[in-house]
Design a protein around this motif. Structure first.
Motif, PDB file in Angstrom:
ATOM      1  N   ASP A   1       2.828  -3.226  -3.675  1.00 42.56           N
ATOM      2  CA  ASP A   1       3.798  -2.603  -2.759  1.00 42.56           C
ATOM      3  C   ASP A   1       3.235  -1.326  -2.154  1.00 42.56           C
ATOM      4  OD1 ASP A   1       5.640  -4.587  -3.141  1.00 42.56           O
ATOM      5  OD2 ASP A   1       6.747  -3.531  -4.712  1.00 42.56           O
TER       6      ASP A   1
ATOM      7  N   LEU B   1       0.633  -2.216   0.480  1.00 43.32           N
ATOM      8  CA  LEU B   1       1.316  -2.680   1.699  1.00 43.32           C
ATOM      9  C   LEU B   1       1.938  -1.508   2.442  1.00 43.32           C
ATOM     10  CD1 LEU B   1       3.066  -5.902   0.329  1.00 43.32           C
ATOM     11  CD2 LEU B   1       1.155  -5.800   1.952  1.00 43.32           C
ATOM     12  N   GLU B   2       2.483  -0.555   1.680  1.00 51.22           N
ATOM     13  CA  GLU B   2       3.067   0.641   2.302  1.00 51.22           C
ATOM     14  C   GLU B   2       1.999   1.450   3.020  1.00 51.22           C
ATOM     15  OE1 GLU B   2       5.598   4.668   1.013  1.00 51.22           O
ATOM     16  OE2 GLU B   2       5.284   3.040  -0.436  1.00 51.22           O
TER      17      GLU B   2
ATOM     18  N   VAL C   1      -0.832   0.298   4.376  1.00 51.00           N
ATOM     19  CA  VAL C   1      -1.206  -0.410   5.602  1.00 51.00           C
ATOM     20  C   VAL C   1      -0.105  -0.296   6.651  1.00 51.00           C
ATOM     21  CG1 VAL C   1      -1.715  -2.684   6.579  1.00 51.00           C
ATOM     22  CG2 VAL C   1      -2.746  -2.010   4.401  1.00 51.00           C
ATOM     23  N   ASP C   2       1.153  -0.433   6.242  1.00 55.71           N
ATOM     24  CA  ASP C   2       2.280  -0.348   7.178  1.00 55.71           C
ATOM     25  C   ASP C   2       2.456   1.056   7.751  1.00 55.71           C
ATOM     26  OD1 ASP C   2       2.819  -3.008   6.824  1.00 55.71           O
ATOM     27  OD2 ASP C   2       4.405  -2.711   5.338  1.00 55.71           O
ATOM     28  N   SER C   3       1.936   2.061   7.034  1.00 54.16           N
ATOM     29  CA  SER C   3       2.084   3.449   7.505  1.00 54.16           C
ATOM     30  C   SER C   3       1.212   3.727   8.726  1.00 54.16           C
ATOM     31  CB  SER C   3       1.719   4.432   6.385  1.00 54.16           C
ATOM     32  OG  SER C   3       0.318   4.416   6.123  1.00 54.16           O
TER      33      SER C   3
ATOM     34  N   LYS D   1       0.775   3.148  12.110  1.00 54.99           N
ATOM     35  CA  LYS D   1       1.634   2.604  13.165  1.00 54.99           C
ATOM     36  C   LYS D   1       0.901   2.352  14.473  1.00 54.99           C
ATOM     37  CE  LYS D   1       5.246   2.845  10.505  1.00 54.99           C
ATOM     38  NZ  LYS D   1       5.819   1.602   9.931  1.00 54.99           N
TER      39      LYS D   1
ATOM     40  N   ASP E   1      -2.191   1.221  17.236  1.00 52.58           N
ATOM     41  CA  ASP E   1      -2.901  -0.024  17.471  1.00 52.58           C
ATOM     42  C   ASP E   1      -4.262   0.231  18.110  1.00 52.58           C
ATOM     43  OD1 ASP E   1      -2.048   0.832  19.915  1.00 52.58           O
ATOM     44  OD2 ASP E   1      -0.999  -1.012  20.466  1.00 52.58           O
TER      45      ASP E   1
ATOM     46  N   LYS F   1      -6.974  -0.639   8.734  1.00 53.95           N
ATOM     47  CA  LYS F   1      -6.129  -1.656   8.089  1.00 53.95           C
ATOM     48  C   LYS F   1      -6.994  -2.777   7.504  1.00 53.95           C
ATOM     49  CE  LYS F   1      -2.073  -1.038  11.094  1.00 53.95           C
ATOM     50  NZ  LYS F   1      -1.186  -1.688  12.104  1.00 53.95           N
TER      51      LYS F   1
ATOM     52  N   SER G   1      -7.336  -3.824   3.519  1.00 53.51           N
ATOM     53  CA  SER G   1      -6.990  -5.207   3.169  1.00 53.51           C
ATOM     54  C   SER G   1      -8.137  -5.906   2.460  1.00 53.51           C
ATOM     55  CB  SER G   1      -6.613  -5.982   4.433  1.00 53.51           C
ATOM     56  OG  SER G   1      -5.486  -5.398   5.071  1.00 53.51           O
TER      57      SER G   1
ATOM     58  N   ASN H   1       0.069 -10.806   4.875  1.00 53.45           N
ATOM     59  CA  ASN H   1      -0.038  -9.706   5.827  1.00 53.45           C
ATOM     60  C   ASN H   1      -1.403  -9.045   5.748  1.00 53.45           C
ATOM     61  OD1 ASN H   1       0.835  -7.678   7.739  1.00 53.45           O
ATOM     62  ND2 ASN H   1       1.089  -6.281   5.999  1.00 53.45           N
TER      63      ASN H   1
ATOM     64  N   GLN I   1      -4.341  -9.010   8.623  1.00 50.85           N
ATOM     65  CA  GLN I   1      -4.865  -7.759   9.167  1.00 50.85           C
ATOM     66  C   GLN I   1      -6.381  -7.807   9.264  1.00 50.85           C
ATOM     67  OE1 GLN I   1      -3.244  -5.362  10.478  1.00 50.85           O
ATOM     68  NE2 GLN I   1      -1.167  -5.421   9.644  1.00 50.85           N
TER      69      GLN I   1
END
Length: 387
Positions: free
Chosen positions: A135, A138-139, A141-143, A145, A147, A155, A159, A212, A216
């Motif tokens: 978790d 994943l947090e 990587v999700d942080s 934002k 591109d 990312k 991963s 996910n 990535q």
């Protein structure tokens, strides 16, 4: 302590360095560490010849290193142990060399060793490595934002590091050709300038713990090929391109070059900065090897599956994998052995027992039905015969 050189000591150290690298085949970093440890002991001798070693000198040096444990920049007992072992290995080699044979007593070399109690303490010590769970990764990587190319690359780094347990130094040397997209396999070949532990060729398979994270990395790989036009020889995780913004003194770092990192330092900094920005507790890239093992164990793998993961990490034996990487610090053990988690274990066990009983009852009923059918057929046969 003033540094005094003994020319014989300097020459034999240089020879030892060549032996470690050219004949023994140690990695350059390992050779440097071992030779530096011997060099520190040479400094301690203050010009005395290596041949003059006696029990008293060995004990004094051991106590000298242990005294560094209480300085402003303390070292751990484990580090002391490693430095002493380097000196012991050196002297064991030295005693076989012309001009040094039988000049140093074995008893003097043995005096470098720590006590049995200290050695056992090191052997049973668990390094309190901050190991993130799935978790948290994943947090992380999700942080991210954005591109930009740098965002996508980072990312991909996080991963792949978790899904393979790859070491940072190897990661920075990977080329696009080292990834088999169809089979999700990496090739780490030292003969192709990819650094690996012990210089062994490795073929780690990506462990798809999370779709996910896998996506990535695949997205980044495809981007480099299809958008950036990278060739198979280009780096999989290239350096950041720093540009000065037009008409400004400011700099931007949103794109990547087609060059390799010069060292793993930059990737370590990426981890540190991104983790801090995400508001997470710090963990190192190497801790993701521990995380991979611990997450995998939580899936209740079979012995064959454990062996496969061990080999995937480049270990000779599962004992190495699960003896070193599945060691939990007190906080993790407290979580696993908590009242709440124990209740889950009990519930699973109860379910398994009930399930087994139900299966047994079903089998018994099947046997009874089969017996009933056989008796019925026998009775019908007798009736027909009598008629």
């Amino acid at each position: 302590m003033d540094k005094k050189n003994n020319i014989d000591n300097v020459n034999i150290r240089r020879r030892y360095e060549r032996i470690l690298g050219d004949l023994e085949g140690y990695a350059k970093s390992t050779v440097r560490t071992k030779v530096d440890d011997v060099g520190k002991f040479d400094e301690f001798l203050e010009g005395k010849d290596f041949r003059k070693l006696n029990e008293d000198m060995a004990i004094k040096y051991k106590n000298h290193l242990k005294g560094l444990m209480s300085t402003e920049k303390p070292i751990q007992l484990k580090t002391v142990h490693g430095k002493l072992l380097s000196v012991i290995e050196f002297y064991n080699w030295l005693r076989k060399q012309p001009g040094y044979k039988r000049r140093v007593k074995e008893s003097a070399i043995q005096c470098f060793r720590l006590s049995r109690k200290e050695t056992n303490s090191i052997a049973t010590q668990i390094n309190l490595i901050e190991t993130p769970n799935l978790d948290q990764i994943l947090e992380l990587v999700d942080s991210i934002k954005g591109d930009t190319e740098v965002d996508m690359r980072d990312k991909g780094i996080f991963s792949l590091t978790l899904l393979t347990g790859i070491r940072v130094k190897s990661l920075t040397m990977l080329r696009l050709k080292d990834f088999d997209r169809k089979r999700l396999i990496l090739t780490l070949n030292p003969l192709d300038d990819v650094d690996t532990k012990f210089g062994e060729t490795m073929n780690p398979v990506i462990v798809p713990l999370d779709d996910n994270l896998l996506n990535q990395f695949i997205y980044w790989f495809d981007y480099l090929q299809k958008v950036k036009g990278f060739t198979p020889e280009n780096p999989l995780f290239p350096m950041t391109e720093v540009k000065q913004m037009e008409g400004s003194l400011s700099y931007t770092a949103t794109t990547v070059t087609n060059k390799f990192w010069k060292s793993p330092t930059a990737v370590n900094k990426i981890f540190k900065d991104r983790i801090k920005a995400a508001g997470l507790s710090h963990f190192t890239p190497h801790s993701l090897r521990h995380a991979l093992v611990q997450i995998f164990i939580s899936l209740n793998p079979t012995e064959v599956e454990k062996l496969a993961l061990s080999q995937n990490l480049g270990h000779k034996s599962p004992v190495t994998t699960y003896g070193q990487y599945a060691k939990y610090d007190v906080n993790k053990r407290s979580e696993i052995l908590s009242k709440e988690n124990l209740q889950n274990i009990i519930n699973r066990s109860s379910w398994n027992i009930n399930d087994a009983l139900e299966q047994k009852i079903d089998l018994m009923n099947m046997d009874l039905n089969q017996k009933y059918e056989e008796i019925l057929k026998h009775l019908l046969k007798n009736i027909n015969t009598q008629q």
